[in-house]
Scaffold this active site. Structure first.
Site, mmCIF file in Angstrom:
data_model
loop_
_atom_site.group_PDB
_atom_site.id
_atom_site.type_symbol
_atom_site.label_atom_id
_atom_site.label_comp_id
_atom_site.label_asym_id
_atom_site.label_seq_id
_atom_site.Cartn_x
_atom_site.Cartn_y
_atom_site.Cartn_z
ATOM 1 N N ASP A 1 0.866 -1.167 0.000
ATOM 2 C CA ASP A 1 0.000 0.000 0.000
ATOM 3 C C ASP A 1 0.912 1.229 0.000
ATOM 4 O O ASP A 1 2.107 1.121 0.295
ATOM 5 C CB ASP A 1 -0.894 -0.026 1.237
ATOM 6 C CG ASP A 1 -1.837 1.151 1.321
ATOM 7 O OD1 ASP A 1 -2.324 1.602 0.268
ATOM 8 O OD2 ASP A 1 -2.078 1.637 2.439
ATOM 9 N N ASP B 1 -0.197 5.121 0.942
ATOM 10 C CA ASP B 1 -0.432 6.119 1.980
ATOM 11 C C ASP B 1 -0.532 5.485 3.356
ATOM 12 O O ASP B 1 -1.216 4.481 3.553
ATOM 13 C CB ASP B 1 -1.702 6.904 1.669
ATOM 14 C CG ASP B 1 -1.545 7.732 0.408
ATOM 15 O OD1 ASP B 1 -0.777 8.703 0.449
ATOM 16 O OD2 ASP B 1 -2.168 7.389 -0.613
#
Length: 374
Positions: free
Chosen positions: A55, A57
């Site tokens: 991922d 953020d």
């Protein structure tokens, strides 16, 4: 630079409002054809391949938690929350400005695609050196002509990504970018540099990232482990700003543009399925790393191990903290019960091997998501 509230609002909420998974619908999309860079199917079948699905953020970078103050709140007053907000706003400004000025975002923000190569079959290879992108009348790509126009832009974006920002920005902007990166890394106690270091270690399969041979496209062959290592990014953000983030946060030489996926429209489960079809072989192992429930549930649906990143300063699943000293591939016994297949390969802490294995087994026996107990 246009200030587009639609993007900002969706960015603000993208980690809070995870889609409801519908596996049959999600997996109904046909898998697109993507290049394996220099990694051929023959190589993958004969050599161990480890694919790390990241991922972005609040995992590899910090942005939303700076903007909303949640990163500073985790430190119970020892961090200046307003400084974090100001840093986040500066990053937001840079991301949108560079996306607009150099990566066509203002033209194509409503034409988001899950990855750059998705329209490559519509690109006829035309020489674009004298092409006027401001006068070609691009409309939403519902027909072949406009799909070709969008594919042209994607080709230019891919080339700029490969060139790097030092070939795009002037010296003043480079200095501002460098200062902001250093300020952010200092404020976050080295989160950015630590995350980048772990990406390097994952690629090399060795704590010394120089002990490897870099292959075109961000795939690495490790001399130490006789295996291949690939970093893939699956972000819930829009594709173009996400590619710009990779450039600004100095991840572009560790994650190639072919390996950046946007789940904005299709969801992370669909992206995970595409990644599996693209890289899968009998000697391929996958692991997902992120901070949210969407990637956790998608990893569980794929029977992949998952590492949940935690912002809290006392957590070992954060940056600095996660390194190859504490994270590694370890085999977990395979079994089946009531037609449910367990997780075959888990990431466990080497320092205390038995505890995480028990947690993984408990997640299976209690039918809980793996990320709920790690």
């Amino acid at each position: 630079m246009a200030n587009r509230s639609k993007y900002k609002e969706k960015y603000k909420n993208q980690k809070e409002n995870f889609l409801t998974f519908c596996p049959q619908q999600q997996l109904s999309h046909s898998a697109p054809s993507l290049p394996l860079n220099s990694l051929t199917k023959k190589d993958m079948s004969n050599q161990m391949t480890k694919v790390y699905i990241w991922d972005m953020d609040e995992t590899l970078i910090l942005l939303k938690s700076l903007l909303n103050g949640s990163y500073a709140e985790a430190f119970a007053g020892s961090k200046d929350a307003q400084k974090g907000v100001e840093i986040g706003k500066m990053w937001e400004k840079h991301i949108l400005q560079i996306s607009d000025d150099f990566f066509f975002y203002e033209q194509i923000e409503n034409c988001n695609k899950p990855f750059l190569e998705v329209l490559s079959k519509y690109d006829d290879g035309q020489d674009l050196s004298d092409y006027d992108f401001n006068q070609d009348g691009l409309s939403p790509p519902h027909d072949d002509l406009n799909k070709r126009k969008l594919a042209y832009r994607h080709r230019v974006i891919a080339n700029k990504y490969k060139q790097g920002l030092h070939n795009i920005l002037d010296q003043e902007m480079m200095d501002q970018w460098d200062s902001l990166y250093k300020m952010t890394d200092e404020y976050t106690d080295g989160w950015l540099s630590s995350a980048r270091a772990l990406l390097e270690q994952c690629l090399s399969g060795n704590e010394d990232p120089t002990f490897c041979n870099t292959v075109a496209g961000g795939v690495v062959s490790s001399n130490a482990t006789a295996s291949r290592h690939i970093n893939v990014l699956v972000t819930s953000g829009s594709l173009i700003p996400s590619l710009v983030k990779c450039l600004l946060f100095r991840l572009d030489n560790l994650i190639s543009y072919e390996n950046v996926y946007s789940s904005w429209d299709v969801g992370k489960l669909q992206c995970f399925q595409w990644i599996k079809e693209r890289f899968n072989s009998r000697n391929t192992r996958f692991c997902a790393i992120g901070d949210g429930w969407e990637e956790c549930e998608a990893a569980q649906a794929m029977n992949w191990p998952f590492i949940k990143v935690d912002l809290r300063p006392n957590s070992s699943h954060r940056f600095p903290g996660l390194t190859l000293r504490t994270v590694g591939f370890n085999h977990v016994e395979s079994s089946s019960r009531n037609n449910r297949t367990t997780i075959l390969y888990g990431y466990v802490l080497k320092a205390s091997l038995s505890v995480p294995v028990v947690k993984i087994c408990c997640s299976i026996l209690l039918e809980q998501p793996l990320c709920a107990v790690l």
